[in-house]
Design a protein around this motif. Sequence first.
Motif, PDB file in Angstrom:
ATOM      1  N   GLU A  20      65.061  40.239 -51.588  1.00 14.35           N
ATOM      2  CA  GLU A  20      63.790  40.655 -50.987  1.00 14.35           C
ATOM      3  C   GLU A  20      62.732  39.558 -51.138  1.00 14.35           C
ATOM      4  OE1 GLU A  20      60.390  44.066 -51.630  1.00 14.35           O
ATOM      5  OE2 GLU A  20      62.480  44.585 -52.041  1.00 14.35           O
ATOM      6  N   LYS A  21      62.660  38.952 -52.323  1.00 12.14           N
ATOM      7  CA  LYS A  21      61.686  37.883 -52.557  1.00 12.14           C
ATOM      8  C   LYS A  21      61.990  36.663 -51.698  1.00 12.14           C
ATOM      9  CE  LYS A  21      60.383  39.251 -57.201  1.00 12.14           C
ATOM     10  NZ  LYS A  21      60.413  38.967 -58.632  1.00 12.14           N
ATOM     11  N   ARG A  22      63.259  36.353 -51.540  1.00  3.26           N
ATOM     12  CA  ARG A  22      63.640  35.210 -50.693  1.00  3.26           C
ATOM     13  C   ARG A  22      63.284  35.482 -49.234  1.00  3.26           C
ATOM     14  NH1 ARG A  22      66.684  31.200 -52.699  1.00  3.26           N
ATOM     15  NH2 ARG A  22      67.557  30.738 -50.650  1.00  3.26           N
ATOM     16  N   GLN A  23      63.471  36.711 -48.784  1.00  2.00           N
ATOM     17  CA  GLN A  23      63.131  37.051 -47.406  1.00  2.00           C
ATOM     18  C   GLN A  23      61.616  36.999 -47.190  1.00  2.00           C
ATOM     19  OE1 GLN A  23      65.250  40.799 -47.284  1.00  2.00           O
ATOM     20  NE2 GLN A  23      66.995  39.873 -46.239  1.00  2.00           N
ATOM     21  N   GLU A  24      60.857  37.480 -48.177  1.00  2.00           N
ATOM     22  CA  GLU A  24      59.399  37.415 -48.085  1.00  2.00           C
ATOM     23  C   GLU A  24      58.929  35.957 -48.049  1.00  2.00           C
ATOM     24  OE1 GLU A  24      57.647  39.686 -51.263  1.00  2.00           O
ATOM     25  OE2 GLU A  24      58.589  41.544 -50.584  1.00  2.00           O
ATOM     26  N   TYR A  25      59.540  35.127 -48.887  1.00  7.77           N
ATOM     27  CA  TYR A  25      59.200  33.710 -48.921  1.00  7.77           C
ATOM     28  C   TYR A  25      59.415  33.091 -47.545  1.00  7.77           C
ATOM     29  CZ  TYR A  25      59.453  28.752 -50.120  1.00  7.77           C
ATOM     30  OH  TYR A  25      59.257  27.395 -50.161  1.00  7.77           O
ATOM     31  N   TYR A  26      60.579  33.380 -46.954  1.00  2.87           N
ATOM     32  CA  TYR A  26      60.901  32.845 -45.634  1.00  2.87           C
ATOM     33  C   TYR A  26      59.883  33.325 -44.597  1.00  2.87           C
ATOM     34  CZ  TYR A  26      63.570  31.806 -41.406  1.00  2.87           C
ATOM     35  OH  TYR A  26      63.971  31.318 -40.179  1.00  2.87           O
ATOM     36  N   ASP A  27      59.601  34.615 -44.599  1.00  3.14           N
ATOM     37  CA  ASP A  27      58.688  35.205 -43.619  1.00  3.14           C
ATOM     38  C   ASP A  27      57.270  34.661 -43.731  1.00  3.14           C
ATOM     39  OD1 ASP A  27      60.788  36.735 -42.652  1.00  3.14           O
ATOM     40  OD2 ASP A  27      60.198  38.532 -43.768  1.00  3.14           O
ATOM     41  N   ASN A  28      56.878  34.278 -44.945  1.00  4.96           N
ATOM     42  CA  ASN A  28      55.518  33.803 -45.166  1.00  4.96           C
ATOM     43  C   ASN A  28      55.346  32.306 -44.910  1.00  4.96           C
ATOM     44  OD1 ASN A  28      54.450  36.329 -45.839  1.00  4.96           O
ATOM     45  ND2 ASN A  28      55.094  36.117 -47.961  1.00  4.96           N
ATOM     46  N   ARG A  29      56.423  31.623 -44.608  1.00  3.72           N
ATOM     47  CA  ARG A  29      56.353  30.186 -44.324  1.00  3.72           C
ATOM     48  C   ARG A  29      55.971  29.968 -42.864  1.00  3.72           C
ATOM     49  NH1 ARG A  29      56.771  26.795 -48.803  1.00  3.72           N
ATOM     50  NH2 ARG A  29      57.275  25.257 -47.243  1.00  3.72           N
ATOM     51  N   SER A  30      55.540  28.758 -42.579  1.00  2.00           N
ATOM     52  CA  SER A  30      55.124  28.426 -41.212  1.00  2.00           C
ATOM     53  C   SER A  30      56.319  28.443 -40.263  1.00  2.00           C
ATOM     54  CB  SER A  30      54.479  27.040 -41.178  1.00  2.00           C
ATOM     55  OG  SER A  30      55.460  26.038 -41.421  1.00  2.00           O
ATOM     56  N   GLU A  31      56.022  28.572 -38.989  1.00  2.00           N
ATOM     57  CA  GLU A  31      57.080  28.553 -37.974  1.00  2.00           C
ATOM     58  C   GLU A  31      57.802  27.207 -37.994  1.00  2.00           C
ATOM     59  OE1 GLU A  31      57.462  28.925 -33.148  1.00  2.00           O
ATOM     60  OE2 GLU A  31      55.868  30.044 -34.164  1.00  2.00           O
ATOM     61  N   LYS A  32      57.039  26.146 -38.220  1.00  2.00           N
ATOM     62  CA  LYS A  32      57.641  24.810 -38.290  1.00  2.00           C
ATOM     63  C   LYS A  32      58.666  24.757 -39.424  1.00  2.00           C
ATOM     64  CE  LYS A  32      56.544  19.929 -38.693  1.00  2.00           C
ATOM     65  NZ  LYS A  32      55.522  18.910 -38.816  1.00  2.00           N
ATOM     66  N   TRP A  33      58.292  25.294 -40.590  1.00  2.00           N
ATOM     67  CA  TRP A  33      59.223  25.307 -41.715  1.00  2.00           C
ATOM     68  C   TRP A  33      60.448  26.156 -41.389  1.00  2.00           C
ATOM     69  CZ3 TRP A  33      61.560  28.881 -44.874  1.00  2.00           C
ATOM     70  CH2 TRP A  33      62.214  28.372 -45.998  1.00  2.00           C
ATOM     71  N   SER A  36      63.176  24.391 -39.762  1.00  2.00           N
ATOM     72  CA  SER A  36      63.658  23.192 -40.446  1.00  2.00           C
ATOM     73  C   SER A  36      65.047  23.391 -41.049  1.00  2.00           C
ATOM     74  CB  SER A  36      62.680  22.795 -41.553  1.00  2.00           C
ATOM     75  OG  SER A  36      62.756  23.716 -42.631  1.00  2.00           O
ATOM     76  N   GLU A  37      65.627  22.275 -41.453  1.00  2.00           N
ATOM     77  CA  GLU A  37      66.929  22.302 -42.112  1.00  2.00           C
ATOM     78  C   GLU A  37      66.823  23.011 -43.471  1.00  2.00           C
ATOM     79  OE1 GLU A  37      70.123  19.113 -43.920  1.00  2.00           O
ATOM     80  OE2 GLU A  37      69.068  18.586 -42.073  1.00  2.00           O
ATOM     81  N   LYS A  38      65.693  22.804 -44.137  1.00  2.00           N
ATOM     82  CA  LYS A  38      65.457  23.470 -45.421  1.00  2.00           C
ATOM     83  C   LYS A  38      65.498  24.996 -45.246  1.00  2.00           C
ATOM     84  CE  LYS A  38      63.848  22.287 -49.604  1.00  2.00           C
ATOM     85  NZ  LYS A  38      64.672  21.592 -50.561  1.00  2.00           N
ATOM     86  N   ALA A  39      64.903  25.480 -44.162  1.00  2.00           N
ATOM     87  CA  ALA A  39      64.911  26.919 -43.884  1.00  2.00           C
ATOM     88  C   ALA A  39      66.323  27.409 -43.594  1.00  2.00           C
ATOM     89  CB  ALA A  39      63.991  27.233 -42.715  1.00  2.00           C
ATOM     90  N   ASP A  40      67.090  26.585 -42.882  1.00  2.00           N
ATOM     91  CA  ASP A  40      68.481  26.952 -42.599  1.00  2.00           C
ATOM     92  C   ASP A  40      69.272  27.107 -43.892  1.00  2.00           C
ATOM     93  OD1 ASP A  40      68.002  26.921 -39.871  1.00  2.00           O
ATOM     94  OD2 ASP A  40      68.829  24.903 -39.575  1.00  2.00           O
ATOM     95  N   GLU A  41      69.065  26.168 -44.814  1.00  2.00           N
ATOM     96  CA  GLU A  41      69.754  26.233 -46.109  1.00  2.00           C
ATOM     97  C   GLU A  41      69.312  27.474 -46.886  1.00  2.00           C
ATOM     98  OE1 GLU A  41      68.786  22.514 -47.961  1.00  2.00           O
ATOM     99  OE2 GLU A  41      69.974  21.362 -46.521  1.00  2.00           O
ATOM    100  N   HIS A  42      68.021  27.740 -46.837  1.00  2.00           N
ATOM    101  CA  HIS A  42      67.464  28.915 -47.509  1.00  2.00           C
ATOM    102  C   HIS A  42      68.111  30.194 -46.953  1.00  2.00           C
ATOM    103  CE1 HIS A  42      64.224  31.152 -49.597  1.00  2.00           C
ATOM    104  NE2 HIS A  42      64.290  31.966 -48.566  1.00  2.00           N
ATOM    105  N   SER A  43      68.163  30.286 -45.642  1.00  2.00           N
ATOM    106  CA  SER A  43      68.732  31.476 -44.985  1.00  2.00           C
ATOM    107  C   SER A  43      70.220  31.611 -45.279  1.00  2.00           C
ATOM    108  CB  SER A  43      68.515  31.397 -43.479  1.00  2.00           C
ATOM    109  OG  SER A  43      67.160  31.510 -43.180  1.00  2.00           O
ATOM    110  N   GLU A  44      70.912  30.489 -45.277  1.00  2.00           N
ATOM    111  CA  GLU A  44      72.350  30.527 -45.541  1.00  2.00           C
ATOM    112  C   GLU A  44      72.627  31.037 -46.953  1.00  2.00           C
ATOM    113  OE1 GLU A  44      75.995  27.348 -45.955  1.00  2.00           O
ATOM    114  OE2 GLU A  44      74.529  27.013 -44.361  1.00  2.00           O
ATOM    115  N   PHE A  45      71.871  30.549 -47.928  1.00  2.00           N
ATOM    116  CA  PHE A  45      72.073  30.992 -49.301  1.00  2.00           C
ATOM    117  C   PHE A  45      71.684  32.462 -49.466  1.00  2.00           C
ATOM    118  CE2 PHE A  45      70.797  31.294 -53.847  1.00  2.00           C
ATOM    119  CZ  PHE A  45      72.053  31.101 -54.388  1.00  2.00           C
TER     120      PHE A  45
END
Length: 69
Positions: A20-33, A36-45
Amino acid sequence: MKSILSKLENLQEKLSEIIEKRQEYYDNRSEKWQESEKADEHSEFTGELEELLYSIEQGIETIENHSES
């Protein structure tokens, strides 16, 4: 068996909170982020953690069903 079940339930709860915290972190980041590849890695994990959570939930269900029979 109750000890194992209790540990799995605690793990399930903690892992749910982490996801839940990881999803909130992702949702609260900018669209540009988010693009990004970093976001892809975040989502994959996060997805891998969700698969692990599902396996834990299946294990809990199996133990509960076995305990009832």
